[in-house]
Design a protein around this motif. Structure first.
Motif, mmCIF file in Angstrom:
data_model
loop_
_atom_site.group_PDB
_atom_site.id
_atom_site.type_symbol
_atom_site.label_atom_id
_atom_site.label_comp_id
_atom_site.label_asym_id
_atom_site.label_seq_id
_atom_site.Cartn_x
_atom_site.Cartn_y
_atom_site.Cartn_z
ATOM 1 N N ILE A 42 0.710 -1.210 0.188
ATOM 2 C CA ILE A 42 -0.090 -0.175 0.015
ATOM 3 C C ILE A 42 0.872 1.273 0.086
ATOM 4 C CG2 ILE A 42 -1.409 1.348 1.290
ATOM 5 C CD1 ILE A 42 -3.050 -0.603 -0.071
ATOM 6 N N MET A 43 2.028 1.279 0.634
ATOM 7 C CA MET A 43 2.821 2.381 0.786
ATOM 8 C C MET A 43 3.530 2.837 -0.630
ATOM 9 S SD MET A 43 2.370 3.418 3.659
ATOM 10 C CE MET A 43 3.487 4.649 4.156
ATOM 11 N N ASP A 44 3.339 1.707 -1.365
ATOM 12 C CA ASP A 44 4.191 2.097 -2.674
ATOM 13 C C ASP A 44 3.179 2.427 -3.789
ATOM 14 O OD1 ASP A 44 6.985 1.010 -2.077
ATOM 15 O OD2 ASP A 44 5.932 -0.942 -1.891
ATOM 16 N N ILE A 45 1.897 2.714 -3.450
ATOM 17 C CA ILE A 45 0.890 3.100 -4.314
ATOM 18 C C ILE A 45 1.330 4.629 -4.816
ATOM 19 C CG2 ILE A 45 -1.389 3.582 -4.829
ATOM 20 C CD1 ILE A 45 -0.783 0.649 -4.815
ATOM 21 N N ARG A 46 1.205 4.918 -6.371
ATOM 22 C CA ARG A 46 1.480 6.062 -6.472
ATOM 23 C C ARG A 46 0.197 6.850 -6.315
ATOM 24 N NH1 ARG A 46 1.462 9.861 -10.918
ATOM 25 N NH2 ARG A 46 0.300 8.367 -12.315
ATOM 26 N N MET A 47 0.471 8.230 -5.737
ATOM 27 C CA MET A 47 -0.627 9.188 -5.274
ATOM 28 C C MET A 47 -0.408 10.469 -5.775
ATOM 29 S SD MET A 47 -1.862 8.008 -1.305
ATOM 30 C CE MET A 47 -2.284 6.354 -0.993
#
Length: 231
Positions: free
Chosen positions: A200-205
């Motif tokens: 989840i922390m690697d999702i591009r936002m």
């Protein structure tokens, strides 16, 4: 070898054949398998071992919102199409919304997959949460919809912020019992040398949203797939 239809449809054909011709089901299954180019049904079944999509489908429930995330070239689009194609196994209508691909692109992807389910493909430039929910409410069957892809869902200025659209899609999924799978990019900062799959922390936002809106997440990298609950 490509099948002309998903396994569940071939089984349905065999049951019809057995009933219509008064033959044993195993004989009907073998005949269907022969027509597909296999020696027997057991040969066909062993050659068509369940892939990641089958495992993911078994873990989905009405109202779920699923995140499917990977770096480019890792198979997330193909997995999304397989989920839509497999919607019939859950008694659902498969729908693939894409803001990224043309219909020709989608057809080329579909040609790489074993078998063809009944799937609705929508490549409209108007795709957004409101458009998606409107299309899905018009269906006469509960949907399993795949949306391609998260980071461009709010690319048009007139559409609401991404966070608001995800909240609207979540509300629709819960109210209608739909299953929504959202394809997502993984940030370039993800380092596969760590020996781990993205998370989840690697999702591009590019625009912020609450990952907690998703019930489950599926991450892909280098042939590996990890599926689990969010949070």
């Amino acid at each position: 070898m490509r099948l002309s239809a998903p396994i569940y449809k071939l089984k349905r054909q065999a049951k019809r054949l057995a009933r219509d011709e008064g033959i044993a089901l195993h004989a009907a299954l073998d005949r269907i398998a022969t027509e597909q180019g296999f020696k027997s049904w057991s040969h066909l079944a062993s050659a068509a071992q369940p892939g990641p999509a089958d495992s993911v489908l078994r873990q989905l429930e009405p109202g779920d919102m699923l995140l499917v995330a990977a770096r480019p070239g890792q198979g997330k689009t193909l997995l999304g199409l397989e989920l839509a194609l497999g919607a019939g196994s859950l008694g659902r209508k498969g729908v693939f919304f894409t803001l990224d691909y043309t219909r020709r692109d989608v057809d080329e992807h579909l040609a790489r997959l074993p078998g063809q389910g009944e799937i609705v493909v929508d490549t409209s430039d108007e795709i957004c949460a409101a458009y998606i929910t409107d299309r899905l409410t018009r269906l006469d069957t509960p949907a399993l919809a795949v949306i391609d892809y998260l980071q461009i869902l709010d690319q048009r200025r007139e559409t609401p912020p991404l966070a608001d659209q995800l909240a609207a899609l979540k509300a629709h999924a819960r109210a209608a019992g739909a299953i929504l799978a959202m394809i997502s990019q993984v940030d370039r900062a993800f380092d596969p040398a760590r020996g781990q799959l993205p998370g989840i922390m690697d999702i591009r936002m590019p625009n912020p949203f609450d990952p907690g809106l998703f019930d489950k997440a599926c991450f892909l990298h280098d042939g590996q797939v990890r599926m689990g609950r969010v949070g």
